[in-house]
Design a protein around this motif. Sequence first.
Motif, PDB file in Angstrom:
ATOM      1  N   PRO A   1      -6.286   5.699  -6.961  1.00  0.00           N
ATOM      2  CA  PRO A   1      -6.524   6.967  -7.679  1.00  0.00           C
ATOM      3  C   PRO A   1      -7.989   7.356  -7.750  1.00  0.00           C
ATOM      4  N   ARG A   2      -8.879   6.490  -7.279  1.00  0.00           N
ATOM      5  CA  ARG A   2     -10.317   6.755  -7.375  1.00  0.00           C
ATOM      6  C   ARG A   2     -10.952   7.083  -6.024  1.00  0.00           C
ATOM      7  N   MET A   3     -10.162   7.013  -4.945  1.00  0.00           N
ATOM      8  CA  MET A   3     -10.684   7.277  -3.612  1.00  0.00           C
ATOM      9  C   MET A   3      -9.732   8.211  -2.878  1.00  0.00           C
ATOM     10  N   GLY A   4     -10.297   9.181  -2.184  1.00  0.00           N
ATOM     11  CA  GLY A   4      -9.478  10.072  -1.391  1.00  0.00           C
ATOM     12  C   GLY A   4      -9.001   9.404  -0.113  1.00  0.00           C
ATOM     13  N   MET A   5      -8.181  10.134   0.627  1.00  0.00           N
ATOM     14  CA  MET A   5      -7.590   9.596   1.850  1.00  0.00           C
ATOM     15  C   MET A   5      -8.668   9.197   2.862  1.00  0.00           C
ATOM     16  N   ARG A   6      -9.649  10.074   3.051  1.00  0.00           N
ATOM     17  CA  ARG A   6     -10.698   9.778   4.019  1.00  0.00           C
ATOM     18  C   ARG A   6     -11.523   8.574   3.591  1.00  0.00           C
ATOM     19  N   ALA A   7     -11.847   8.486   2.318  1.00  0.00           N
ATOM     20  CA  ALA A   7     -12.647   7.364   1.822  1.00  0.00           C
ATOM     21  C   ALA A   7     -11.911   6.044   2.021  1.00  0.00           C
ATOM     22  N   ARG A   8     -10.597   6.044   1.785  1.00  0.00           N
ATOM     23  CA  ARG A   8      -9.820   4.814   1.982  1.00  0.00           C
ATOM     24  C   ARG A   8      -9.741   4.439   3.464  1.00  0.00           C
TER      25      ARG A   8
ATOM     26  N   ALA B   1      -3.419  -3.164   3.290  1.00  0.00           N
ATOM     27  CA  ALA B   1      -2.742  -2.397   2.246  1.00  0.00           C
ATOM     28  C   ALA B   1      -3.329  -0.993   2.126  1.00  0.00           C
ATOM     29  N   LEU B   2      -4.635  -0.843   2.335  1.00  0.00           N
ATOM     30  CA  LEU B   2      -5.231   0.492   2.310  1.00  0.00           C
ATOM     31  C   LEU B   2      -4.663   1.364   3.428  1.00  0.00           C
ATOM     32  N   LEU B   3      -4.448   0.775   4.601  1.00  0.00           N
ATOM     33  CA  LEU B   3      -3.795   1.524   5.679  1.00  0.00           C
ATOM     34  C   LEU B   3      -2.387   1.930   5.258  1.00  0.00           C
ATOM     35  N   GLY B   4      -1.731   1.065   4.488  1.00  0.00           N
ATOM     36  CA  GLY B   4      -0.408   1.411   3.971  1.00  0.00           C
ATOM     37  C   GLY B   4      -0.456   2.595   3.023  1.00  0.00           C
ATOM     38  N   THR B   5      -1.535   2.690   2.215  1.00  0.00           N
ATOM     39  CA  THR B   5      -1.641   3.834   1.300  1.00  0.00           C
ATOM     40  C   THR B   5      -1.777   5.142   2.078  1.00  0.00           C
ATOM     41  N   LEU B   6      -2.403   5.076   3.257  1.00  0.00           N
ATOM     42  CA  LEU B   6      -2.537   6.292   4.073  1.00  0.00           C
ATOM     43  C   LEU B   6      -1.163   6.770   4.533  1.00  0.00           C
ATOM     44  N   ALA B   7      -0.307   5.816   4.916  1.00  0.00           N
ATOM     45  CA  ALA B   7       1.062   6.184   5.284  1.00  0.00           C
ATOM     46  C   ALA B   7       1.814   6.720   4.073  1.00  0.00           C
ATOM     47  N   GLY B   8       1.583   6.121   2.909  1.00  0.00           N
ATOM     48  CA  GLY B   8       2.230   6.592   1.696  1.00  0.00           C
ATOM     49  C   GLY B   8       1.816   7.990   1.318  1.00  0.00           C
ATOM     50  N   ASP B   9       0.585   8.362   1.655  1.00  0.00           N
ATOM     51  CA  ASP B   9       0.119   9.720   1.371  1.00  0.00           C
ATOM     52  C   ASP B   9       0.982  10.767   2.077  1.00  0.00           C
ATOM     53  N   TYR B  10       1.419  10.474   3.284  1.00  0.00           N
ATOM     54  CA  TYR B  10       2.273  11.421   4.010  1.00  0.00           C
ATOM     55  C   TYR B  10       3.618  11.577   3.321  1.00  0.00           C
TER      56      TYR B  10
ATOM     57  N   GLY C   1       0.807  -1.223   0.000  1.00  0.00           N
ATOM     58  CA  GLY C   1       0.000   0.000   0.000  1.00  0.00           C
ATOM     59  C   GLY C   1       0.832   1.261   0.000  1.00  0.00           C
ATOM     60  N   VAL C   2       1.887   1.301   0.822  1.00  0.00           N
ATOM     61  CA  VAL C   2       2.766   2.473   0.858  1.00  0.00           C
ATOM     62  C   VAL C   2       3.350   2.735  -0.524  1.00  0.00           C
ATOM     63  N   SER C   3       3.831   1.687  -1.170  1.00  0.00           N
ATOM     64  CA  SER C   3       4.483   1.850  -2.472  1.00  0.00           C
ATOM     65  C   SER C   3       3.507   2.252  -3.564  1.00  0.00           C
ATOM     66  N   ILE C   4       2.274   1.748  -3.487  1.00  0.00           N
ATOM     67  CA  ILE C   4       1.254   2.182  -4.448  1.00  0.00           C
ATOM     68  C   ILE C   4       1.064   3.689  -4.361  1.00  0.00           C
ATOM     69  N   ALA C   5       1.033   4.202  -3.137  1.00  0.00           N
ATOM     70  CA  ALA C   5       0.802   5.636  -2.952  1.00  0.00           C
ATOM     71  C   ALA C   5       1.982   6.466  -3.443  1.00  0.00           C
ATOM     72  N   VAL C   6       3.189   6.121  -3.031  1.00  0.00           N
ATOM     73  CA  VAL C   6       4.327   6.977  -3.364  1.00  0.00           C
ATOM     74  C   VAL C   6       4.721   6.856  -4.832  1.00  0.00           C
ATOM     75  N   SER C   7       4.330   5.754  -5.491  1.00  0.00           N
ATOM     76  CA  SER C   7       4.693   5.574  -6.892  1.00  0.00           C
ATOM     77  C   SER C   7       3.566   5.937  -7.848  1.00  0.00           C
ATOM     78  N   SER C   8       2.418   6.375  -7.326  1.00  0.00           N
ATOM     79  CA  SER C   8       1.269   6.648  -8.174  1.00  0.00           C
ATOM     80  C   SER C   8       1.536   7.816  -9.120  1.00  0.00           C
ATOM     81  N   ARG C   9       1.067   7.689 -10.341  1.00  0.00           N
ATOM     82  CA  ARG C   9       1.235   8.724 -11.355  1.00  0.00           C
ATOM     83  C   ARG C   9      -0.099   9.401 -11.646  1.00  0.00           C
ATOM     84  N   ASP C  10      -0.033  10.481 -12.379  1.00  0.00           N
ATOM     85  CA  ASP C  10      -1.234  11.257 -12.683  1.00  0.00           C
ATOM     86  C   ASP C  10      -2.225  10.469 -13.537  1.00  0.00           C
ATOM     87  N   ASP C  11      -1.735   9.493 -14.312  1.00  0.00           N
ATOM     88  CA  ASP C  11      -2.623   8.727 -15.193  1.00  0.00           C
ATOM     89  C   ASP C  11      -3.031   7.400 -14.568  1.00  0.00           C
ATOM     90  N   ALA C  12      -2.916   7.269 -13.228  1.00  0.00           N
ATOM     91  CA  ALA C  12      -3.160   5.984 -12.572  1.00  0.00           C
ATOM     92  C   ALA C  12      -4.599   5.500 -12.720  1.00  0.00           C
TER      93      ALA C  12
END
Length: 387
Positions: free
Chosen positions: A156-163, A233-242, A87-98
Amino acid sequence: MTAAVEASAASPGAMATGPRDPQDRTGRRLRSLDLLRGVTVAGMITVNATAGVQSLDKPVFATLLHADWVGFTLADTVFPAFLTMVGVSIAVSSRDDAASAAATRRVLARAARMVLIGLLLGHMFFLADFHKYGVRLPGVLQRIGIVFAICALLYPRMGMRARAIAAAALLLGYWGLCLLPVPDGSATDLWVPGHNFVAWVDRLVFGEWRYVKGPFGYDPEGLLGTLPSVAQALLGTLAGDYHRRGLPVDRAARTLLVAGAAGVAAGLAWGVVFPIAKNLWTSSFVLLSTGLTLVLLGLFHQRFDRDDRPGRKGDLFGSFGRNAIAAYVLHEVASIILTGDAIQLPFKWLAPLVGTQVAALVPVALFVAIVWYPIAYMDRRGWYLRV
């Protein structure tokens, strides 16, 4: 796994040079992710090798083996840590066209290849001898591939709060599923292996194609257990957002440490009524293991992400982290080495001197070194396996 968790495009199934390092918006290389991923891969190899040594009737340290059911050992930290970093890596590696159709196709294709590799590795012996070995559909790489696909499509389809809400809903909903009455009439007891609705679903869906056989069999990577894994993994994306915000290292590290400590406390508290059990992948287990991973990530971030210096090629953990897919495949293919006389000789020599448990660590360490050497060579040459 480096290839599995990046949302960026890559040549499928190819050997590639110069992988894109996970970066935050300031362009800093996040060496912490590669190193912690490498620690996780090394831990995974160590745990599997220890189980292999134990299968040869050699005493080993219990903390290097998974808990039989309820409980939490060092070995139990490895797989959930990897899912958190997915999840962390999905967030930090996400691109604008994700969220584009092309990116969606890449994610689904990569996940499918991951599942296929998992099925092939899990059935090497079955393909060699149909009569001696059985079939098992779930597995570690299969779960990683499915979790990666779901979270990479949602991110890329859900904001931080939604996740965050989705993760909480999955964890609470899974608790409810575990407490459902078992349709076969057996009593529900989450403290007893296989006596729950989730295990019953595994028996119904997979039949004998599961890890644990028998009337109360189940699979530790079973069907419904995927739900809390996705939450992890969704919790990991929240950490990746930071990380993506480009916060100062000290501030980001503190946030991760506080969040990790809160996760550990919540997991331990929930574990009083919803047991901490890896084989059931309980929600309390998710919070505890995610919390520990975030604490380590915060410490690693504070130590290794202060500047833009690249990691040293060919080091132990960095090599495993940058080429995790190759390391995992190699250790599975090479696992037959553990049964050989040559790697077991040091155990026989040392057991009378240091005791059997300490001596059993030697073939494990030799196996990790055997896997690491070609991975380090690939790292120094800039060869990275992508799927």
